[in-house]
Enzyme design. Structure first.
Site, PDB file in Angstrom:
ATOM      1  N   CYS A 126       0.812  -1.232   0.000  1.00  0.00           N
ATOM      2  CA  CYS A 126       0.000   0.000   0.000  1.00  0.00           C
ATOM      3  C   CYS A 126       0.840   1.274   0.000  1.00  0.00           C
ATOM      4  CB  CYS A 126      -0.947   0.012   1.194  1.00  0.00           C
ATOM      5  SG  CYS A 126      -0.207  -0.545   2.734  1.00  0.00           S
ATOM      6  N   HIS A 234      -2.843   6.195   4.752  1.00  0.00           N
ATOM      7  CA  HIS A 234      -1.407   6.349   5.009  1.00  0.00           C
ATOM      8  C   HIS A 234      -0.943   7.701   4.449  1.00  0.00           C
ATOM      9  CE1 HIS A 234      -1.327   2.299   6.317  1.00  0.00           C
ATOM     10  NE2 HIS A 234      -0.612   1.730   5.371  1.00  0.00           N
TER      11      HIS A 234
HETATM   12  C1  11C Z   1       0.988  -1.839   6.584  1.00  0.00           C
HETATM   13  N1  11C Z   1       1.738  -1.984   4.288  1.00  0.00           N
HETATM   14  O1  11C Z   1       0.324  -0.795   6.508  1.00  0.00           O
HETATM   15  C2  11C Z   1       1.247  -2.717   5.401  1.00  0.00           C
HETATM   16  C3  11C Z   1       0.047  -3.564   5.135  1.00  0.00           C
HETATM   17  O2  11C Z   1       2.932  -6.121   2.473  1.00  0.00           O
HETATM   18  O3  11C Z   1       0.863  -6.121   1.863  1.00  0.00           O
HETATM   19  C4  11C Z   1       0.191  -4.486   3.960  1.00  0.00           C
HETATM   20  C5  11C Z   1       1.312  -5.477   4.083  1.00  0.00           C
HETATM   21  C6  11C Z   1       1.728  -5.938   2.713  1.00  0.00           C
HETATM   22  O4  11C Z   1       1.472  -2.248   7.614  1.00  0.00           O
END
Ligand code: 11C
Ligand code: A2P
Length: 329
Positions: A126, A234
């Site tokens: 993401c 995010h």
């Molecule tokens: C998080 N990016 O926000 C991560 C969630 O490698 O697909 C997704 C984890 C991934 O912690």
């Protein structure tokens, strides 16, 4: 199209179903798949009741597309079984992203690389997706040398248990901990697990995935990933050094012209992207666009997106739409 959603009962699965419905994905049949714990459970999609099935039944049903969001282990074990049965897998886990035989796709950037031979297609992380959506048009024009990114990531990226931990802390009730520390009124410089080099896995995803998506290893990325007590969305503070100089107005224009990117940038009106307003939106929002006055050809910006939408479900559904439109499944 016969489509299976693997992990349909999960947090990303839930958004996946919303996005499929909203975008009127051309479905002839929808298979909702989860772990053995959920088999038999009833779920509704577009007002119609569906019964959750298990992975073996889903493989046997030979869907055209299987969109996975059920964790890396499930993808590693089951994606090849679907692929062998002729199904094209769009996988949202980290399992296949850096496999040189698999493509890592953000449709606005590199969907044109896909062919009917691609049976397992990886959806990037993401925080990577929102970063490359903004970097891509600028890299094409000014050529990046180095990116320094610090993330401010919501608890929804960790999953249901983390969302619950934050809710419990806000309500002042004890409960199960998803993180080693409190997350409310805190910031944890710790997303995903630590690696041998002292970075977290999330930081290494940010460092490596963009080079693969942009098909260019000549630039470098250094990342610090931080978990903050936001419920969804995010944010990223990004410093980019280019080979060539830029004009800020042209930077804004290039970003606005990038499909899926919206510039929100006006200090006079306190206009800048924020996670609460990016919630349930499919776009990537960019603001606080300014020159780094300490170094030549260097830009600062702030990037926000809904991590469960463009960061996960929307991107996976867009890949699936591309496969259908181009007759690749
Ligand atoms: C998080 N990016 O926000 C991560 C969630 O490698 O697909 C997704 C984890 C991934 O912690
Ligand atoms: P289940 O609800 O049956 O556990 P989240 O990321 O929100 O925790 O959701 C994970 C999703 O992946 C859920 O739909 C979950 O199903 C599914 N899942 C987890 N483990 C497996 C597994 N071994 N096989 C199939 N689905 C799984």
């Amino acid at each position: 199209m016969k489509v299976a959603v693997i992990g349909a009962t999960g947090m990303v699965g839930d958004v996946m179903l919303k996005v499929l419905a909203e975008r009127n994905f051309p479905l002839t049949e929808l298979l909702l798949v989860a772990s053995e714990r959920s088999v038999g459970k009833k779920m509704t999609f577009k007002g119609k009741e569906h019964t959750v099935i298990g992975l073996a039944d889903a493989v046997a049903a030979r869907p055209h597309i299987a969109i996975f969001s059920a964790g890396g282990d499930t993808s590693l074990e089951w994606a090849p079984k679907f692929a062998e049965a002729g199904t094209t897998v769009v996988d949202n886990s980290s399992a296949w992203r850096m496999d040189p035989t698999k493509k890592l796709v953000v449709p606005e950037i590199n969907a044109h690389e896909l062919t009917s031979e691609d049976k397992i297609i990886a959806n990037p992380n993401c925080s990577t997706i929102q970063l490359v959506m903004a970097l891509h048009p600028l890299h094409k024009k000014y050529k990046m040398k180095r990116v320094v990114v610090s993330t401010y990531q919501s608890v929804s990226g960790t999953g249901v248990k983390a969302v619950k931990q934050l809710e419990n802390e806000i309500a002042g009730v004890p409960g199960e901990m998803a993180y080693p520390y409190p997350i409310g009124r805190n910031a944890l410089p710790h997303c995903d697990v630590f690696m041998e080099n002292g970075y977290t896995k999330e930081e290494m995803k940010l460092a490596r995935e963009p080079q693969k998506i942009l098909d260019d290893r000549t630039f470098s990325i250094s990342a610090t990933a931080v978990r903050i007590p936001t419920a969804g969305g995010h944010s990223e503070s990004v410093n980019v050094e280019f080979e060539n100089d830029f004009e800020l107005n042209e930077v804004r224009r290039l970003l606005n012209e990038m499909p899926g990117v919206t510039v929100q940038d006006n200090p006079d009106t306190n206009t800048y992207p924020m996670p609460i307003y990016a919630h349930e939106k499919d776009e990537v929002f960019v603001g606080r666009i300014r020159r780094d006055e300490t170094q030549r050809n260097t830009l600062n910006m702030w990037i926000v997106a809904d991590n469960l939408r463009k960061g996960a479900a929307t991107n996976a559904v867009q890949i699936s739409e591309y496969l259908v439109e181009k007759g690749l499944v």
